[in-house]
Design an enzyme around this catalytic site. Structure first.
Site, short mmCIF file in Angstrom:
data_model
loop_
_atom_site.label_atom_id
_atom_site.label_comp_id
_atom_site.label_asym_id
_atom_site.label_seq_id
_atom_site.Cartn_x
_atom_site.Cartn_y
_atom_site.Cartn_z
N TYR A 63 0.84 -1.20 0.00
CA TYR A 63 0.00 0.00 0.00
C TYR A 63 0.88 1.25 0.00
O TYR A 63 1.58 1.54 0.97
CB TYR A 63 -0.91 0.04 1.22
CG TYR A 63 -1.89 -1.10 1.35
CD1 TYR A 63 -2.07 -2.04 0.34
CD2 TYR A 63 -2.65 -1.25 2.51
CE1 TYR A 63 -2.97 -3.08 0.48
CE2 TYR A 63 -3.56 -2.28 2.66
CZ TYR A 63 -3.71 -3.20 1.64
OH TYR A 63 -4.60 -4.23 1.78
N HIS A 121 0.27 -11.90 1.53
CA HIS A 121 -0.76 -11.05 0.94
C HIS A 121 -1.60 -11.75 -0.13
O HIS A 121 -2.82 -11.57 -0.20
CB HIS A 121 -0.09 -9.81 0.34
CG HIS A 121 -1.01 -8.64 0.18
ND1 HIS A 121 -0.59 -7.35 0.27
CD2 HIS A 121 -2.34 -8.56 -0.05
CE1 HIS A 121 -1.60 -6.52 0.10
NE2 HIS A 121 -2.69 -7.24 -0.11
#
Length: 278
Positions: A63, A121
């Protein structure tokens, strides 16, 4: 921590208790690359969530290319660290024994603290890499850099394989897309399995990028509870004992609305009705 929600809205991840609604940070601090243009606003929003009593923050090295983690690290200053639960994630390009350790250390440095829950992830086509990464994370638990290990976007078969690969510690969470509109964790058997195994399901995109907040059918159900459509959509998810939801912490107003999804429960009849709204 102020205004801690009623005990029914504290869910277990590992041995910790977290608020059933947390703060997602995808897009905060950038997406695939850093964006510093809204840092002050993002900082204030995250801080406001903590002041409300939301103690769960979800971020990742991906992110904003790490800038999201930096903002989270700034926002938690001044709060009791032990009362906050931070999730971060390692991107598949950093899977593997050495790379995963390096990535976790870099994330912890940006956060300025240890990581409560560290997730893989996304799945990799190379299960050997997944296995190496899980073993590396077990060593990081021993070192105290991370506290719990989890996965993200793993289907039922891959979750089971990953559980079998663990040597010493358990997988305590799986973060997946889950909403009233996208109920595949229910229909695939994943939710029931995770409930049986006492694995937390962390639901991302629970409001389908805001579209469920505009659903008139959900809004009609919410009237009986004095709640809005978005709060009904979130309550549907956290109704399950092992599910927490992480809508994006987009603004103070949205945070307050998300917070209002806790402290009450849809009836079984209204929960069933909600399924028919999408």
């Amino acid at each position: 921590m102020k205004h801690v929600p009623i005990f029914d809205d504290l869910k277990r991840i590992g041995h910790d208790r977290v608020t059933a609604v947390g703060m997602g940070t995808w897009g905060i601090g950038g997406k695939e690359s850093p964006d510093y243009s809204r840092d002050k606003e993002s900082f204030e929003v995250l801080k406001h969530g903590l002041e409300l009593g939301i103690n769960l923050i979800d971020t990742a090295e991906f992110y904003g290319a790490g800038h999201s983690e930096e903002l989270v690290g700034e926002a938690i200053k001044g709060f009791e660290r032990e009362e906050i639960f931070i999730i971060s994630k390692v991107w598949p390009t950093h899977f593997g024994y050495t790379e995963a350790k390096r990535a976790a250390r870099a994330s912890a440095k940006r956060l300025g603290t240890y990581i409560d829950l560290y997730l893989l992830h996304w799945p990799s086509d190379d299960f050997g890499k997944i296995e190496e990464t899980l073993h590396a994370l077990e060593e990081l638990v021993e070192e105290g850099l991370i506290r719990y290990i989890g996965v993200s976007n793993f289907d039922l078969e891959l979750l089971k394989r990953s559980q079998e690969a663990m040597r010493k510690y358990e997988i305590v969470a799986n973060e997946v897309k889950y909403s009233l509109k996208d109920r595949w964790p229910e229909t695939s058997g994943l939710l029931d399995y995770m409930k049986k195994e006492k694995i937390a399901l962390i639901a991302y995109t629970p409001l389908e990028k805001g579209t469920l907040a505009e659903n008139e059918c959900l809004a009609e159900i919410g009237k009986a509870y004095g709640k809005k459509a978005a709060q009904v959509a979130l309550n549907y998810l956290i109704w399950e004992e092992n599910v927490v939801a992480i809508p994006k912490a987009g603004s103070k107003a949205h945070l307050e609305e998300n917070f209002g999804a806790m402290g009450w429960r849809l009836s079984k009849e209204d929960r069933e009705k909600a399924r028919g709204c999408v």
